[in-house]
Enzyme design. Sequence first.
Site, PDB file in Angstrom:
ATOM      1  N   ASP A  29      -4.123   0.781  -9.129  1.00 50.80           N
ATOM      2  CA  ASP A  29      -5.520   0.405  -9.342  1.00 50.80           C
ATOM      3  C   ASP A  29      -5.833   0.096 -10.794  1.00 50.80           C
ATOM      4  OD1 ASP A  29      -5.784   0.823  -6.651  1.00 50.80           O
ATOM      5  OD2 ASP A  29      -6.747   2.779  -6.835  1.00 50.80           O
ATOM      6  N   GLU A  59       0.833  -1.210   0.000  1.00 50.10           N
ATOM      7  CA  GLU A  59       0.000   0.000   0.000  1.00 50.10           C
ATOM      8  C   GLU A  59       0.863   1.253   0.000  1.00 50.10           C
ATOM      9  OE1 GLU A  59      -3.256  -0.283  -1.125  1.00 50.10           O
ATOM     10  OE2 GLU A  59      -3.344  -1.714   0.527  1.00 50.10           O
ATOM     11  N   ASP A  96       3.087   2.339  -4.775  1.00 48.16           N
ATOM     12  CA  ASP A  96       3.063   2.483  -6.242  1.00 48.16           C
ATOM     13  C   ASP A  96       3.613   3.823  -6.689  1.00 48.16           C
ATOM     14  OD1 ASP A  96       0.785   3.675  -5.115  1.00 48.16           O
ATOM     15  OD2 ASP A  96      -0.469   3.278  -6.876  1.00 48.16           O
ATOM     16  N   GLU A 150      -6.752  10.560 -13.769  1.00 47.53           N
ATOM     17  CA  GLU A 150      -6.859  10.824 -12.337  1.00 47.53           C
ATOM     18  C   GLU A 150      -6.023  12.029 -11.921  1.00 47.53           C
ATOM     19  OE1 GLU A 150      -8.310   9.089  -9.596  1.00 47.53           O
ATOM     20  OE2 GLU A 150      -9.547   7.899 -10.960  1.00 47.53           O
ATOM     21  N   GLY A 159     -16.925   3.926  -2.838  1.00 43.95           N
ATOM     22  CA  GLY A 159     -16.492   4.459  -1.559  1.00 43.95           C
ATOM     23  C   GLY A 159     -15.886   3.428  -0.638  1.00 43.95           C
ATOM     24  N   GLY A 178     -12.895   1.796  -1.240  1.00 40.78           N
ATOM     25  CA  GLY A 178     -11.466   1.605  -1.460  1.00 40.78           C
ATOM     26  C   GLY A 178     -11.162   0.429  -2.357  1.00 40.78           C
ATOM     27  N   LEU A 179     -12.115   0.065  -3.224  1.00 39.82           N
ATOM     28  CA  LEU A 179     -11.959  -1.088  -4.105  1.00 39.82           C
ATOM     29  C   LEU A 179     -11.846  -0.664  -5.562  1.00 39.82           C
ATOM     30  CD1 LEU A 179     -14.526  -3.455  -2.345  1.00 39.82           C
ATOM     31  CD2 LEU A 179     -12.044  -3.343  -2.026  1.00 39.82           C
ATOM     32  N   SER A 180     -11.576   0.620  -5.782  1.00 41.73           N
ATOM     33  CA  SER A 180     -11.209   1.136  -7.091  1.00 41.73           C
ATOM     34  C   SER A 180     -12.352   1.156  -8.099  1.00 41.73           C
ATOM     35  CB  SER A 180     -10.028   0.342  -7.662  1.00 41.73           C
ATOM     36  OG  SER A 180      -9.381   1.055  -8.674  1.00 41.73           O
ATOM     37  N   SER A 181     -13.517   1.597  -7.664  1.00 38.47           N
ATOM     38  CA  SER A 181     -14.642   1.703  -8.599  1.00 38.47           C
ATOM     39  C   SER A 181     -14.390   2.751  -9.670  1.00 38.47           C
ATOM     40  CB  SER A 181     -15.928   2.020  -7.839  1.00 38.47           C
ATOM     41  OG  SER A 181     -15.818   3.226  -7.101  1.00 38.47           O
TER      42      SER A 181
END
Length: 400
Positions: free
Chosen positions: A190, A43, A46, A178, A134, A136-139
């Site tokens: 991600d 975490e 990257d 982004e 929302g 934290g799973l990279s939607s």
Amino acid sequence: MSPARHEAGLPPAKAAFESFRSVHGRPPTGVWSAPGRVNLIGEHTDYNDGFVLPFALPHRLAAAASPRDDQVLTVSTLGSDSRLQEAAPVRIPDLRPGSVQGWGAYPAGVAWVLRDHGFDRGADLVLAGDVPTGAGLSSSHALECAVALALLGLAGLELDDPRTPDRMEIARWVQRVENDFVGAPTGLLDQTASLRCSESHVLFLDVRSGEAEQVPFDSAALGLRILVIDTRTKHSHSESGYGERRRGTERAAELLGLKALRDIPFDGLGPALDRLPAELRPLVRHVVTENQRVLDTVALLRADRLAEIGPLLDASHTSMRDDYRISTPELDLAVEVARETGALGARMTGGGFGGSAIALLPESAVAAAGQAVTAAYERSGWRAPRTFVAVPSGGAGRDL
């Protein structure tokens, strides 16, 4: 922010297809989709040129699309209430950072980046998905990757076409969306996971070189499961906190005369910390030790010792809680209770300040762990978490 989810009924690709036909009175040219992701470990490494170890979720964001000849982009999204929301149409030649607000900035940003690479034809898009938002799973990255593949597909370029930019190049384009259009200082984890992961594997990625290895991860064969615990919380300081930490690591690298913190060897951490101001030392300690934890985890997985990675997950969470300071009481409680109910290891996953935790559990303990975390949240007066078992799944591609 990302568009609302389609949680029930049709799978995302079929839902996007049928919704497109309802909105536009004709079927789409095609449907492309991309998954959310869980990061097993690695975490905030990257954007420091380090190592990450994500896998794709079965949850996906689908984009149904057809071309237009007027350089206009229209986007609708199917919400969890089965109602369509529409973003204002935009002219692709007029797109500039800041010109689109809200969730519509994500697909518009993709069109803006692709325009710079010669893809400026207009399109009608309809989006549907079941990636938890929302959490934290990279939607948002799943959305961007799906839209990028859709716009490339409308230009006749699919992922298996040698003329198509490779998946790593597309990931870098999405990072530009982004960083430069939406204004979020994210790294490459991600979108790379969404594009490059494969079923039953975790993706060992060297972010600096782009080299990747698909490492087998068949937890079910060992009677183990990865439980995702979505705390359903997001703290208001998350965006500024993420940026502050990224700037801190960049400043530390500059003070040390390095391109990135990746260049500090694990056995050279002490001398490096001695050369830094006190406020930067915890950030550097996390990045360097987290990179080593990724390498140690990969070594165990290569040796078919998956059940032994738990202490590394635990250490990762401690580092993010104490050194990087991105955990929350909700995440800490989820991790603590999961461990108490049989987890071999547990950690928060994602950018922090809310979102999700993961726990490596024996299959027989999964239900009890989910129930125990929910009960602990209720005692704390918090909203009930959402839990599900995560299965490493395939990456982005064309569905229909």
